[in-house]
Design a protein around this motif. Structure first.
Motif, PDB file in Angstrom:
ATOM      1  N   CYS A   1       0.796  -1.073  -0.275  1.00 35.30           N
ATOM      2  CA  CYS A   1      -0.151  -0.211   0.074  1.00 35.30           C
ATOM      3  C   CYS A   1       0.513   1.411  -0.378  1.00 35.30           C
ATOM      4  CB  CYS A   1      -0.404   0.534   1.301  1.00 35.30           C
ATOM      5  SG  CYS A   1      -2.051  -1.371   1.540  1.00 35.30           S
TER       6      CYS A   1
ATOM      7  N   GLY B   1      -2.680   3.839   1.119  1.00 36.05           N
ATOM      8  CA  GLY B   1      -4.127   4.821   0.480  1.00 36.05           C
ATOM      9  C   GLY B   1      -4.255   6.505   0.524  1.00 36.05           C
ATOM     10  N   GLU B   2      -3.179   6.574   1.184  1.00 36.49           N
ATOM     11  CA  GLU B   2      -2.787   7.559   1.729  1.00 36.49           C
ATOM     12  C   GLU B   2      -2.983   8.883   0.511  1.00 36.49           C
ATOM     13  OE1 GLU B   2       0.552  10.810   4.122  1.00 36.49           O
ATOM     14  OE2 GLU B   2       0.771   8.496   3.907  1.00 36.49           O
ATOM     15  N   LYS B   3      -2.711  10.087   0.329  1.00 36.77           N
ATOM     16  CA  LYS B   3      -2.341  10.391  -0.923  1.00 36.77           C
ATOM     17  C   LYS B   3      -1.353  11.551  -1.014  1.00 36.77           C
ATOM     18  CE  LYS B   3      -5.553  13.418  -4.596  1.00 36.77           C
ATOM     19  NZ  LYS B   3      -6.254  14.426  -5.059  1.00 36.77           N
ATOM     20  N   ASN B   4      -0.807  11.493  -2.328  1.00 36.10           N
ATOM     21  CA  ASN B   4       0.513  12.203  -2.423  1.00 36.10           C
ATOM     22  C   ASN B   4       0.583  13.844  -2.363  1.00 36.10           C
ATOM     23  OD1 ASN B   4       2.382  14.305  -3.658  1.00 36.10           O
ATOM     24  ND2 ASN B   4       3.794  11.699  -4.081  1.00 36.10           N
TER      25      ASN B   4
ATOM     26  N   GLU C   1      -0.755  15.922  -5.927  1.00 24.41           N
ATOM     27  CA  GLU C   1      -1.417  15.464  -6.229  1.00 24.41           C
ATOM     28  C   GLU C   1      -2.761  16.552  -6.560  1.00 24.41           C
ATOM     29  OE1 GLU C   1      -2.810  11.622  -6.502  1.00 24.41           O
ATOM     30  OE2 GLU C   1      -0.731  10.872  -6.391  1.00 24.41           O
ATOM     31  N   GLY C   2      -3.169  16.559  -7.688  1.00 21.86           N
ATOM     32  CA  GLY C   2      -4.707  17.403  -8.052  1.00 21.86           C
ATOM     33  C   GLY C   2      -4.163  18.643  -8.778  1.00 21.86           C
TER      34      GLY C   2
ATOM     35  N   LYS D   1      -0.615  13.976 -10.954  1.00 23.01           N
ATOM     36  CA  LYS D   1      -1.252  12.180 -11.294  1.00 23.01           C
ATOM     37  C   LYS D   1      -0.742  11.418 -10.686  1.00 23.01           C
ATOM     38  CE  LYS D   1      -3.894  13.072 -15.473  1.00 23.01           C
ATOM     39  NZ  LYS D   1      -4.140  12.396 -16.142  1.00 23.01           N
ATOM     40  N   ASN D   2      -1.232   9.939  -9.812  1.00 19.63           N
ATOM     41  CA  ASN D   2      -0.073   9.114  -9.172  1.00 19.63           C
ATOM     42  C   ASN D   2       0.867   8.559 -10.719  1.00 19.63           C
ATOM     43  OD1 ASN D   2       1.146   7.494  -7.544  1.00 19.63           O
ATOM     44  ND2 ASN D   2      -0.410   5.652  -7.781  1.00 19.63           N
TER      45      ASN D   2
END
Length: 246
Positions: free
Chosen positions: A23, A30-33, A36-37, A66-67
């Protein structure tokens, strides 16, 4: 029995660690960078003078992080894809073969030479307080922000400044200008709203992007404005001061 139990617990531990590693390796599934955005160009400067993002790049300038190091971008009507990476406080953006390095701040990324055009561009994270355009106004721009009203008027071939004008009961209503921090100004002439136009300031002058009427604005040393106003019928020079909007 105890040996089997210890073996079983060890197996559970190994499987749990493997799942966490899958993960992202941080243990926070599920931690978002944080990068990102969508990022939106909110300020552009050339030679220390603010310029319009729309005028400089032919429209809005945005990119979406994006990832996986991927990025999509749009410049006016042009769209495409690229790559991004971060090291320390440096954000590297590669689009259309151009590699640019920006400095990361609080919800902003600042590029000193965007697309090798000699333009400094600041991007703000969409949805954050950094999107507020007033944060990027120069000292000269900040002095112009607000509501202005004519104090006197002078005709092209007249006898000098007058404090009365045909068509208005109060000279203040002859010309009113409302400069907003989004770099748009609303123009009211003889009590009628003419329109809202983009504006910019440079070297003691304020350019208002309007052809008819045409407005040429000089910032006087005492902080007042000298406004040359012309349309198909009239040509006047107004002396304007800050008003309370009443």
């Amino acid at each position: 029995m105890r040996k089997k139990l210890n073996l079983l617990l060890g197996l559970v531990f190994i499987i749990s660690m493997a799942a966490l590693t899958g993960c992202g390796g941080s243990g926070k599934a599920g931690e978002k960078n944080p990068y990102e955005g969508k990022w939106v160009a909110v300020s552009a400067q050339m030679m220390g003078i603010s310029v319009s993002v729309d005028e400089t790049f032919g429209g809005d300038f945005e990119f979406e992080v994006k990832n996986g190091g991927k990025v999509s971008f749009s410049v006016g009507d042009t769209t495409g894809n690229g790559k991004w990476s971060v090291e320390d406080d440096q954000f590297t953006l590669s689009i259309e073969g151009e590699k640019m390095v920006g400095t990361i701040g609080k919800d902003i990324i600042s590029f000193d030479d965007m697309l090798e055009m000699g333009v400094k561009v600041i991007f703000a994270k969409d949805g954050t307080d950094a999107m507020d355009p007033s944060l990027y106004l120069t000292e000269e721009e900040s002095a112009v922000i607000g509501k202005w009203a004519s104090e006197s008027v002078e005709e092209l071939l007249g006898d000098g400044p007058q404090t009365s004008m045909e068509g208005v009961d109060n000279i203040n209503d002859a010309l009113r200008l409302d400069f907003k921090n989004d770099r748009n100004v609303t123009v009211i002439y003889k009590g009628e709203e003419i329109g809202t136009f983009p504006w910019s300031v440079a070297l003691g002058y304020c350019a208002i992007e309007s052809d008819n009427p045409s407005l040429s604005v000089a910032i006087n040393d005492d902080g007042t404005l000298k406004v040359d106003y012309s349309n198909d019928e009239d040509y006047y020079t107004f002396h304007c001061v800050k008003s309370d909007g009443k």
